[in-house]
Design a protein around this motif. Structure first.
Motif, PDB file in Angstrom:
ATOM      1  N   GLU A 295       0.834  -1.196   0.000  1.00  0.00           N
ATOM      2  CA  GLU A 295       0.000   0.000   0.000  1.00  0.00           C
ATOM      3  C   GLU A 295       0.875   1.255   0.000  1.00  0.00           C
ATOM      4  O   GLU A 295       0.586   2.251  -0.640  1.00  0.00           O
ATOM      5  CB  GLU A 295      -0.877  -0.020   1.243  1.00  0.00           C
ATOM      6  N   LYS A 296       1.990   1.131   0.740  1.00  0.00           N
ATOM      7  CA  LYS A 296       2.918   2.259   0.879  1.00  0.00           C
ATOM      8  C   LYS A 296       3.466   2.743  -0.450  1.00  0.00           C
ATOM      9  O   LYS A 296       3.882   3.886  -0.586  1.00  0.00           O
ATOM     10  CB  LYS A 296       4.128   1.814   1.729  1.00  0.00           C
ATOM     11  N   ALA A 297       3.502   1.824  -1.429  1.00  0.00           N
ATOM     12  CA  ALA A 297       4.101   2.174  -2.710  1.00  0.00           C
ATOM     13  C   ALA A 297       3.359   3.317  -3.393  1.00  0.00           C
ATOM     14  O   ALA A 297       3.889   3.969  -4.289  1.00  0.00           O
ATOM     15  CB  ALA A 297       4.118   0.946  -3.617  1.00  0.00           C
ATOM     16  N   PHE A 298       2.119   3.548  -2.956  1.00  0.00           N
ATOM     17  CA  PHE A 298       1.320   4.575  -3.625  1.00  0.00           C
ATOM     18  C   PHE A 298       1.109   5.826  -2.773  1.00  0.00           C
ATOM     19  O   PHE A 298       0.207   6.605  -3.012  1.00  0.00           O
ATOM     20  CB  PHE A 298      -0.013   3.969  -4.079  1.00  0.00           C
ATOM     21  N   GLN A 299       2.002   5.996  -1.776  1.00  0.00           N
ATOM     22  CA  GLN A 299       1.886   7.175  -0.900  1.00  0.00           C
ATOM     23  C   GLN A 299       2.092   8.482  -1.649  1.00  0.00           C
ATOM     24  O   GLN A 299       1.513   9.498  -1.315  1.00  0.00           O
ATOM     25  CB  GLN A 299       2.930   7.086   0.223  1.00  0.00           C
ATOM     26  N   ILE A 300       2.960   8.441  -2.645  1.00  0.00           N
ATOM     27  CA  ILE A 300       3.215   9.656  -3.416  1.00  0.00           C
ATOM     28  C   ILE A 300       2.251   9.667  -4.589  1.00  0.00           C
ATOM     29  O   ILE A 300       2.085   8.662  -5.276  1.00  0.00           O
ATOM     30  CB  ILE A 300       4.665   9.697  -3.926  1.00  0.00           C
TER      31      ILE A 300
END
Ligand SMILES: Cc1cc2nc3c(=O)[nH]c(=O)nc-3n(C[C@H](O)[C@H](O)[C@H](O)COP(=O)(O)OP(=O)(O)OC[C@H]3O[C@@H](n4cnc5c(N)ncnc54)[C@H](O)[C@@H]3O)c2cc1C
Ligand SMILES: Nc1ncnc2c1ncn2[C@@H]1O[C@H](COP(=O)(O)O)[C@@H](O)[C@H]1O
Lengths: 323, 249
Positions: free
Chosen positions: A181-186
């Motif tokens: 999920e973190k991969a899409f923080q930006i």
């Protein structure tokens, strides 16, 4: 299978030019190292273009085509590449040394406790191992380095390595990967297109740059016109960027872009050490300057001593005859 | 909020590079070291955020020889609050550098970490991305513009004729390239004040090298360059050479 992974860069369902160079160089190195090259295509709606890479002699192509990657930033690409490296057990991973490629190589390498060897201009294969040459101090010196642990990460400077066409039948393998999920923080929230689509300076094969000798922003149409008749893009020295005549994205040099086009034409540029640093690896350098002592002539292959306002219009006419 | 800015000392950009006797590193005698220009811009961004918001602390961090104190003081004079100097004489690769930086700043729990897009000595563009990964932060690369508002940064980046606007909630790490802002010029008063600010010296934790330097050399001097002629009359000959001799047209 060990071997070399060639990471390509896709923009709006087409490859950026540097991708072909990376694939082609990976094929050449794999031959010398006695191993195989695999091209990697990651994005959304990219499956249909993957086959095009066969033109550059690569037999294996891995495709990650996932709609989650529509409009995604860099992080998920690193997660995908990590999974491909682990699946393939690759020894070397080549990236294009575009701005994105350098960033992606860093965050991918870090996941393996590595750093990438950035912006290489020559590969040396010796005893089944790779060493690399790369400019440092903005091209004032060249270092030869060797990655000491595998997998090893490398990025290749655009425009330096030839993209050779040799058709082979390529096998395309689709691979599913998972993303955190973190991969899409930006999030990329907006992309604004310039009215006119121009190649980035770092990718252009012809660059025409203007300096303070152009006397004022109103004369840069000469630079733009010559650049477009030669099929290239226009650049600038820092002096004219600082003066506000040109936008900073056009600046070539140690604190601007580092470029290696086939042809670099410097007009009214003195050739300060910081400017030379950004363009001295160009294949052919042409200088037009009214001062025959200008340092730019020391790095130029061909020089014309003269007034840019007399020389440039004639060059534009001559350029038009080429088409 | 806490902002950490990573700064590195590099030879002044006007320096003529000479190769050292080991043929692997440069001959540093007589070289004047300065803060790497992109790192200076990163400090400027941090200071502008501090000027426009309350309760912001800026920590400048460097790994380098003891004389790197000079560039830390430069950052402090620009407006950073304190400095950390990770003292090391070893030339280590980007991973090793990022690892040492990560270990030194982990405890600081920064909200925003800024780096330059590249250090203009090794020109690697690696440390920012690796550091972000080691600190488990998202990484925005090559931001030409940077805005901060309510726990969120917005960055802009121009690529191949397109301007990208990128958003991320903090914590995150951003690498800075040249954009519309210029680094401020330090006044004598700010330089004097910076002398009194706190700089903490720490020793590095160095990991094994992942990249080894084998050789450093100067680029081959251009041979065969020539003046084609004077004035517009020389253009025909120039185009002929570009077509027939160097075959670039
Ligand atoms: C930290 C730092 C970083 C820097 N980074 C960069 C960088 O990234 N890129 C960069 O370019 N510079 C950089 N510089 C600046 C650099 O030192 C020079 O000041 C700059 O490159 C000069 O630009 P110029 O050649 O356009 O101008 P000038 O040096 O003023 O040269 C103008 C030239 O035009 C010629 N000329 C004048 N009129 C005519 C005419 N009518 N016809 C033909 N020729 C004419 C003159 O003979 C002269 O040679 C940096 C400097 C510093 C300190
Ligand atoms: N020794 C160092 N100390 C502090 N910051 C560094 C150091 N080396 C690199 N950096 C940071 O990482 C950025 C990129 O460096 P590089 O990957 O070496 O091009 C620099 O602009 C700095 O912000």
């Amino acid at each position: 299978m060990s071997g070399i992974l060639a990471i390509t860069e896709v923009k709006e369902s087409s490859f950026r030019k540097a991708s072909f160079e990376v694939v082609s160089e990976a094929v050449r190195c794999a031959q010398k190292l006695g191993t195989e090259a695999t091209a990697v295509v990651i994005g959304s709606n990219v499956e249909s273009i993957a086959n095009d890479l066969g033109k550059y002699g690569v037999k294996n192509i891995v495709v990650v085509d996932d709609s989650k990657l529509e409009n995604a930033y860099t992080q998920p690409l690193a997660e995908a590449i990590e999974q491909i490296i682990k699946a393939k057990g690759s020894d070397y991973i080549f990236f294009p040394a575009t701005l994105q490629g350098k960033a992606l190589s860093a965050i991918t390498a870090a996941r393996f406790q590595r750093a990438a060897v950035s912006d290489c201009t020559e590969t040396l294969c010796d005893n089944g191992e790779l060493s690399l040459k790369r400019p440092v101090y903005a091209g004032k010196a060249i270092e030869t380095v060797k990655p000491v642990q595998k997998p090893a990460f490398v990025s290749l400077r655009p425009n330096v390595f030839p993209a050779e066409e040799t058709t082979v039948e390529a096998q395309v393998e689709k691979m599913d990967v998972t993303f955190s999920e973190k991969a899409f923080q930006i999030k990329i929230v907006n992309v604004e297109k310039a009215e006119e689509q121009k190649l980035d300076l770092t990718e252009a094969s012809v660059i025409v740059s203007g300096g303070r000798g152009m006397k004022g922003p109103e004369h840069f149409h000469l630079i733009e016109e010559l650049a477009s008749t030669l099929g290239g893009v226009n650049g600038a020295s820092r002096a004219v960027v600082d003066a506000g005549w040109r936008p900073h994205k056009e600046q070539v040099g140690q604190t601007g872009k580092t470029v290696s086009p086939q042809l670099y034409v410097a007009c009214g540029i003195s050739g300060a050490i910081q400017h030379l640093a950004g363009m001295r690896t160009s294949k052919v350098i042409v200088a037009i300057n009214k001062d025959k002592e200008a340092p730019i002539f020391q790095v130029a292959d061909y020089g014309i001593v003269g007034d840019v306002f007399e020389v440039l219009p004639v060059m534009i006419e001559e350029g038009k005859k080429l088409n | 909020m806490k902002i950490i800015v990573c700064v590195k000392q590099v030879p002044d950009t006007a320096t003529k590079i000479k190769v050292g006797t080991d043929a692997k590193t440069i001959d540093s005698s007589g070289i004047e070291y300065v803060i790497s220009p992109y790192d200076e811009l990163a400090v400027e961004h941090a200071v502008q955020i501090k000027e426009n918001n309350d309760d912001i602390e800026i920590v400048a961090v460097t790994m380098g020889t003891t004389d790197s104190d000079k560039i830390l003081r430069h950052a402090l004079a620009m407006g950073a609050d304190r400095g950390i100097l990770i003292e090391s004489d070893v030339n280590c690769d980007s991973f090793c550098t990022a690892q040492a930086l990560a270990n030194a700043i982990k405890e600081e729990n920064a909200d925003l970490v800024l780096c330059g897009v590249k250090a203009v000595d090794d020109d690697c563009s690696q440390v920012g991305g690796i550091l972000a990964t080691l600190l488990d932060m998202p990484f925005i690369w090559s931001a030409a513009e940077l805005d901060y508002e309510e726990n969120k940064v917005t960055a802009q980046n121009e690529l191949a004729g397109e301007t990208y606007t990128i958003e991320c909630e903090l914590p995150c790490l951003v690498s800075i390239q040249k954009g519309s802002i210029e680094a401020r010029i330090n006044s004598l008063i700010s330089i004097r004040k910076a002398r009194k600010k706190e700089v903490q010296n720490v020793s590095p934790t160095l990991s094994d090298a992942v990249i080894q330097t084998e050789k450093l050399e100067l680029p081959a001097a251009k041979v065969g360059g020539r003046i084609v002629g004077e004035g517009p009359e020389a253009v025909t000959e120039l185009f002929k050479l570009l077509r027939e001799e160097s075959k670039v047209l």
